[in-house]
Design a protein around this motif. Structure first.
Motif, PDB file in Angstrom:
ATOM      1  N   UNK A 170       0.828  -1.210   0.000  1.00 35.26           N
ATOM      2  CA  UNK A 170       0.000   0.000   0.000  1.00 35.26           C
ATOM      3  C   UNK A 170       0.860   1.257   0.000  1.00 35.26           C
ATOM      4  N   UNK A 171       1.937   1.243   0.792  1.00 35.78           N
ATOM      5  CA  UNK A 171       2.821   2.405   0.874  1.00 35.78           C
ATOM      6  C   UNK A 171       3.487   2.686  -0.475  1.00 35.78           C
ATOM      7  N   UNK A 172       3.966   1.633  -1.122  1.00 41.66           N
ATOM      8  CA  UNK A 172       4.624   1.823  -2.417  1.00 41.66           C
ATOM      9  C   UNK A 172       3.644   2.365  -3.456  1.00 41.66           C
ATOM     10  N   UNK A 173       2.442   1.827  -3.456  1.00 43.57           N
ATOM     11  CA  UNK A 173       1.416   2.289  -4.393  1.00 43.57           C
ATOM     12  C   UNK A 173       1.071   3.754  -4.110  1.00 43.57           C
ATOM     13  N   UNK A 174       0.958   4.099  -2.812  1.00 45.46           N
ATOM     14  CA  UNK A 174       0.649   5.472  -2.409  1.00 45.46           C
ATOM     15  C   UNK A 174       1.729   6.436  -2.883  1.00 45.46           C
ATOM     16  N   UNK A 175       2.992   6.036  -2.739  1.00 42.51           N
ATOM     17  CA  UNK A 175       4.101   6.873  -3.205  1.00 42.51           C
ATOM     18  C   UNK A 175       3.958   7.187  -4.696  1.00 42.51           C
ATOM     19  N   UNK A 176       3.645   6.166  -5.479  1.00 46.72           N
ATOM     20  CA  UNK A 176       3.496   6.349  -6.923  1.00 46.72           C
ATOM     21  C   UNK A 176       2.374   7.343  -7.244  1.00 46.72           C
ATOM     22  N   UNK A 177       1.251   7.176  -6.540  1.00 43.08           N
ATOM     23  CA  UNK A 177       0.096   8.059  -6.766  1.00 43.08           C
ATOM     24  C   UNK A 177       0.454   9.500  -6.413  1.00 43.08           C
TER      25      UNK A 177
ATOM     26  N   UNK B  50       2.330  15.411  -8.248  1.00 46.65           N
ATOM     27  CA  UNK B  50       3.255  16.515  -7.996  1.00 46.65           C
ATOM     28  C   UNK B  50       3.805  16.604  -6.593  1.00 46.65           C
ATOM     29  N   UNK B  51       3.755  15.524  -5.814  1.00 42.72           N
ATOM     30  CA  UNK B  51       4.288  15.546  -4.443  1.00 42.72           C
ATOM     31  C   UNK B  51       5.762  15.959  -4.460  1.00 42.72           C
ATOM     32  N   UNK B  52       6.110  16.946  -3.668  1.00 41.44           N
ATOM     33  CA  UNK B  52       7.468  17.494  -3.653  1.00 41.44           C
ATOM     34  C   UNK B  52       8.365  16.843  -2.596  1.00 41.44           C
ATOM     35  N   UNK B  53       7.739  16.316  -1.554  1.00 40.76           N
ATOM     36  CA  UNK B  53       8.514  15.728  -0.449  1.00 40.76           C
ATOM     37  C   UNK B  53       7.613  14.747   0.283  1.00 40.76           C
TER      38      UNK B  53
END
Length: 464
Positions: A289-296, A301-304
């Motif tokens: 779930x965490x890896x998928x969330x990072x991709x999304x 445009x997540x900067x950090x």
């Protein structure tokens, strides 16, 4: 039927001990206000019952003499719910604070209304269980049920109404009744749990609550994600929910609020729109779930982004959100806090937050915006000088604009704080003819209008 305050006190002391009945000015002042900016009003008498029978006797007396009664938990409400504008009797449930039964096999717990959520969770931890609703304040469970409280965990676990399996209620005439059972579902009769939860002390006094509890998750991960705009942040959350990722908490804090947090906590977070997230479940599933969330998030445009699994680190990360109100209070000494509370469809949330921010700026008001973006609920935190009539009027007008914006998009004037006195003027606009049905229910259960009068559903205030 009229009776003097002194005689009411004498009658109450026949039902309770002397220590359970107070006309002390300090005690009355403590029960004259909540955490809101609404004007205080003293009750004539404060009583401290210890059991259901005593509450029933108090209500029979009050109904007989048509004395207003206001139930009181911890006074942490935000819309003037427990302010006794008609004076009368305030029933303080702090002595009814027992955890009566933990039914771990049924994932249920039975409590008295004065039990607080942290008190309950401390006990449940022994069984590997927890109670899910977290409104921020360490409120009583009776008060949380009365206002249909929710908070940061709603996106996964639901609101207070979703947790209530049964209530023991004392009605206006002293009758004691139950609204449900221990069964997980029922197709029998009207849904009285849903009716009484959120009634804000206008239909009855809660004396026992049977609540759903949950197993403590095996693993928890928290995250902080920074975005260039509110639009990016909200769209990221929408995509996460659409992907079916079982997120436990997701909170938006705008750049002005991050600035306040940095100053209050001596931190150096990027002063940009920020999401605070939490995931819970089994460790293997969460990694995916965490890896998928990072991709999304990167797609939006997540900067950090920062993840934390250690309990101390997670707590520190979430401090920025949990201490936001205190950051504003300490940064604006002498001012009073107003918190708006609307909820819109998630598809409307980004534009609603942008509108609220622009209006805040154009009115020259000090404040910021935070929200439970997983369910479309957001708050403007406004700091007001209550001695400045012009500033108070600006804040009221701003609140009204935010409410109308939400209602025009088929939202609600209050996502979680409740109606109380502050949101009552919007009830006819939001509910229309349905408000008249609510008034008829109020009249049927409380014909003398003694239970928290002038609050929530106010008899004769439908605008018709």
């Amino acid at each position: 039927m009229s009776i003097s305050i002194d005689n009411i006190v004498l009658e109450l002391k026949k039902l309770l001990t002397d220590e359970q009945v107070s006309v002390n000015l300090t005690v009355r002042e403590l029960h004259s206000k909540d955490e809101s900016y609404h004007e205080a009003s003293l009750p004539d008498i404060v009583v401290f019952p210890k059991n259901t029978d005593e509450v029933s006797q108090i209500m029979k007396l009050a109904n007989n003499y048509q004395i207003p009664v206001v139930p009181f938990g911890r006074g942490s409400s935000l819309e003037g719910h427990i302010i006794p504008y008609d004076n009368g009797i305030t029933i303080d449930f702090s002595l009814m604070d027992k955890i009566l039964e933990v039914r771990e096999s049924d994932l249920l717990v039975k409590v008295q209304p004065g039990v607080t959520r942290t008190q309950l969770n401390k006990e449940l931890k022994k069984y590997g269980l927890f109670f899910s609703v977290d409104p921020g304040a360490d409120a009583t469970l009776g008060g949380m049920a009365a206002t249909n409280a929710s908070g940061t965990t709603t996106v996964k676990y639901g609101v207070m109404r979703d947790q209530v399996r049964d209530l023991e209620v004392v009605l206006a005439d002293g009758t004691v009744m139950h609204t449900g059972s221990l069964a997980a579902k029922s197709a029998s009769g009207l849904h009285l749990n849903g009716l009484f939860v959120g009634s804000e002390g206008t239909l009855g006094c809660f004396t026992e609550l049977t609540l759903r509890v949950y197993g403590i998750p095996e693993f928890t991960t928290a995250a902080r994600a920074v975005f260039p705009t509110v639009q990016n942040a909200v769209e990221a959350v929408t995509s996460i929910l659409q992907a079916g990722i079982p997120i436990a908490r997701v909170e938006l804090v705008d750049e002005e609020s991050i600035r306040q947090v940095n100053h209050y906590n001596d931190m150096n977070y990027a002063e940009r729109p920020t999401l605070f997230l939490e995931f819970d479940g089994n460790e293997a599933g969460l990694k995916q779930d965490v890896e998928f969330t990072k991709e999304i998030m990167e797609d939006h445009g997540c900067e950090e982004i920062q993840f934390e699994t250690d309990n101390t680190a997670r707590t520190k990360l979430w401090d920025a959100r949990h201490n936001l109100a205190y950051a504003y209070i300490h940064g604006n000494v002498g001012k009073k806090m107003m918190i708006t509370d609307v909820c819109v469809p998630i598809s409307e949330l980004a534009e609603a937050v942008i509108f609220a921010r622009k209006e805040l700026h154009s009115n020259g008001l000090t404040g910021g915006i935070t929200g439970h973006v997983g369910d479309g609920n957001f708050h403007s935190i406004i700091m007001i000088d209550m001695n400045d009539a012009e500033e108070v009027a600006k804040a009221d007008k701003y609140n009204e604009k935010i409410v109308h914006y939400a209602l025009e998009r088929n939202g609600t004037c209050t996502g979680e704080h409740g109606v109380g006195i502050g949101k009552q003027k919007y009830q006819a606009l939001e509910h229309g003819t349905a408000l008249q049905v609510m008034e008829k229910i109020k009249i049927a259960l409380d014909p003398n209008n003694i239970l928290n009068p002038r609050k929530n559903v106010n008899i004769g205030d439908s605008g018709e």
